[in-house]
Design an enzyme around this catalytic site. Structure first.
Site, PDB file in Angstrom:
ATOM      1  N   HIS A 174      44.632  39.304  35.056  1.00 49.23           N
ATOM      2  CA  HIS A 174      43.820  40.439  34.602  1.00 49.23           C
ATOM      3  C   HIS A 174      44.074  40.720  33.199  1.00 49.23           C
ATOM      4  O   HIS A 174      43.651  42.059  32.737  1.00 49.23           O
ATOM      5  CB  HIS A 174      44.026  41.870  35.456  1.00 49.23           C
ATOM      6  CG  HIS A 174      43.791  41.407  36.886  1.00 49.23           C
ATOM      7  ND1 HIS A 174      43.635  42.578  37.907  1.00 49.23           N
ATOM      8  CD2 HIS A 174      43.650  40.411  37.642  1.00 49.23           C
ATOM      9  CE1 HIS A 174      43.515  42.148  39.048  1.00 49.23           C
ATOM     10  NE2 HIS A 174      43.399  40.677  39.052  1.00 49.23           N
ATOM     11  N   ASP A 209      37.063  33.667  42.829  1.00 48.00           N
ATOM     12  CA  ASP A 209      36.569  34.859  41.739  1.00 48.00           C
ATOM     13  C   ASP A 209      37.446  35.336  41.044  1.00 48.00           C
ATOM     14  O   ASP A 209      38.550  35.207  41.036  1.00 48.00           O
ATOM     15  CB  ASP A 209      35.998  36.149  42.543  1.00 48.00           C
ATOM     16  CG  ASP A 209      36.994  36.716  43.359  1.00 48.00           C
ATOM     17  OD1 ASP A 209      37.843  36.032  44.100  1.00 48.00           O
ATOM     18  OD2 ASP A 209      37.062  38.162  43.423  1.00 48.00           O
ATOM     19  N   GLU A 237      37.940  38.309  46.144  1.00 47.03           N
ATOM     20  CA  GLU A 237      38.896  39.181  46.519  1.00 47.03           C
ATOM     21  C   GLU A 237      39.188  40.039  45.521  1.00 47.03           C
ATOM     22  O   GLU A 237      39.867  40.965  45.854  1.00 47.03           O
ATOM     23  CB  GLU A 237      40.014  37.843  46.359  1.00 47.03           C
ATOM     24  CG  GLU A 237      41.339  38.266  46.796  1.00 47.03           C
ATOM     25  CD  GLU A 237      42.443  38.863  45.539  1.00 47.03           C
ATOM     26  OE1 GLU A 237      43.449  39.425  45.905  1.00 47.03           O
ATOM     27  OE2 GLU A 237      42.062  38.628  44.304  1.00 47.03           O
TER      28      GLU A 237
END
Length: 389
Positions: free
Chosen positions: A362, A88, A150
């Protein structure tokens, strides 16, 4: 041409594999409109691993429709090596990306795309390393593990721990560490505290029970606990050597002339290895419960999510020694959390090490340096050689 070479020829190259994985959205999020299934990703990985001789098992994550773990096993036996990654990604803000997050884009000797670094990029490199051993008789099995969720709940890893799978001896999680071995990280706890009292006219405090005043006292207790823990626990392996407690957000009351009937606090706690999450919660309860009773406030104290335990593998562990020799770097500690505690619960000697930098994870325009590809494959081949042959 040998049978193994023929099979291997049907498996795409590294770039083609990553291009396909990046094109398959697999965001996990606690916000339902962002959340995706990861089924297409694990089925695609299975399509590439099966021709190399891997036995494929798709494990549905209980209570999470559309979420799957993949356990792909080459060879058999009681020991072996797990190369593990999560399938993911986090959500993204497309206005801040210079290119399509779902299209692998090359520029500046980097591959850009959502998940290139964290951490779909690890899978093509692990498969490329495994390709070299297809058809060879392994003394111990090689397992490629791909997990769900996760980035949100860690429920994929939790499901594996509860199922007691996979069975092996060693595990390397390919999170982005710049190919430097990581043998410990802090845990993460996110907690919610609510006090409920009684509203009333502010001119007479006896007309109500002020939840905000109760929270004011609770904040002092939490900060005292933080100081106690920081005096009690230090670990020089971490950049921030003490456990942290952050008061993140607070909401309460509705008007200056009304006694506050309800106040809610969210905070996070990052324990060091050796600090047990259940014991920390009990210590907090031990301080706050008497306070709530004394002030006649109803109290709710609960985790915002189940939390990630701290993780540590001993410095003299066999896996640590091998990874230090293969990379030339001493194993160190990081502040971010991984699925390592659950693989450790399975009895696996576990270490975190993979290509890319956590600084790119991110972030808009997430990327993987092309210079990391060849060294990663070489290191993973060395691990397979050491622990499977």
């Amino acid at each position: 041409m040998s049978d193994a070479t023929t099979k291997s020829a049907g498996v795409p190259g590294i770039r083609d594999m990553l291009e396909k994985l990046i094109a398959l959205p697999s965001i996990s999020s606690s916000t339902p409109e962002w959340d995706h299934s990861n089924e297409a990703v694990v089925r695609t990985l299975a399509e590439w691993l099966e021709p190399l001789g891997f036995a494929i098992e798709l494990m549905a994550v209980p209570g999470m429709p559309g979420k799957y773990n993949l356990i792909a096993t080459l060879g058999s036996g009681p020991g072996g090596l797990v190369l593990s990654g999560h399938t993911d990604t986090v959500p993204f803000d497309d206005k801040r990306w210079q290119s399509d997050p779902f299209t692998l884009t090359e520029r500046d000797n980097r591959w850009y795309g959502l998940g290139t670094c964290d951490m779909k990029g690890f899978f093509p490199l692990a498969i490329e390393a495994a390709r070299a051993f297809a058809g060879q008789p392994l003394k111990q099995p090689l397992i490629i593990l791909a997990t769900a969720d996760e980035e949100s709940s860690m429920n994929g890893a939790r499901a594996l721990a509860e199922a007691g799978r996979p069975k092996a001896r060693y595990a390397v999680i390919g999170e982005p560490t710049g190919l430097k071995p990581v043998r410990m990280h802090k845990g993460i706890m996110m907690e919610r505290l609510v006090f409920e009292g009684q509203s009333g006219h502010s001119s007479d405090p006896a007309l109500g029970r002020n939840a905000m005043e109760g929270m004011h006292e609770a904040l002092g207790e939490l900060l005292d606990l933080r100081q106690t823990w920081q005096e009690q626990y230090q670990n020089p392996n971490f950049r921030v050597q003490v456990p942290t407690l952050n008061l993140g957000c607070i909401h309460g009351g509705d008007n200056p002339n009304r006694i506050c009937a309800r106040c809610e606090l969210h905070f996070d706690l990052r324990p060091l290895p050796g600090m047990e999450m259940g014991a920390l919660r009990q210590a907090i309860l031990g301080k706050l419960q008497p306070l709530a009773e004394r002030r006649d406030l109803n109290m709710l104290f609960e985790p915002l999510f189940d939390g990630v335990p701290p993780f540590e593998t001993p410095a003299d562990a066999a896996l640590v020694s091998v990874c230090e020799k293969l990379t030339g770097h001493t194993a160190h500690a990081v502040g971010f959390a991984t699925e390592a505690p659950w693989l450790q619960q399975l009895g696996l000697e576990t270490l975190v090490m993979g290509p890319g930098s956590i600084d790119q994870a991110h972030q808009p325009d997430e990327f993987l340096e092309l210079s990391q590809l060849e060294p990663t494959v070489k290191i993973l081949k060395g691990l397979i050689q050491q622990f499977c042959l």
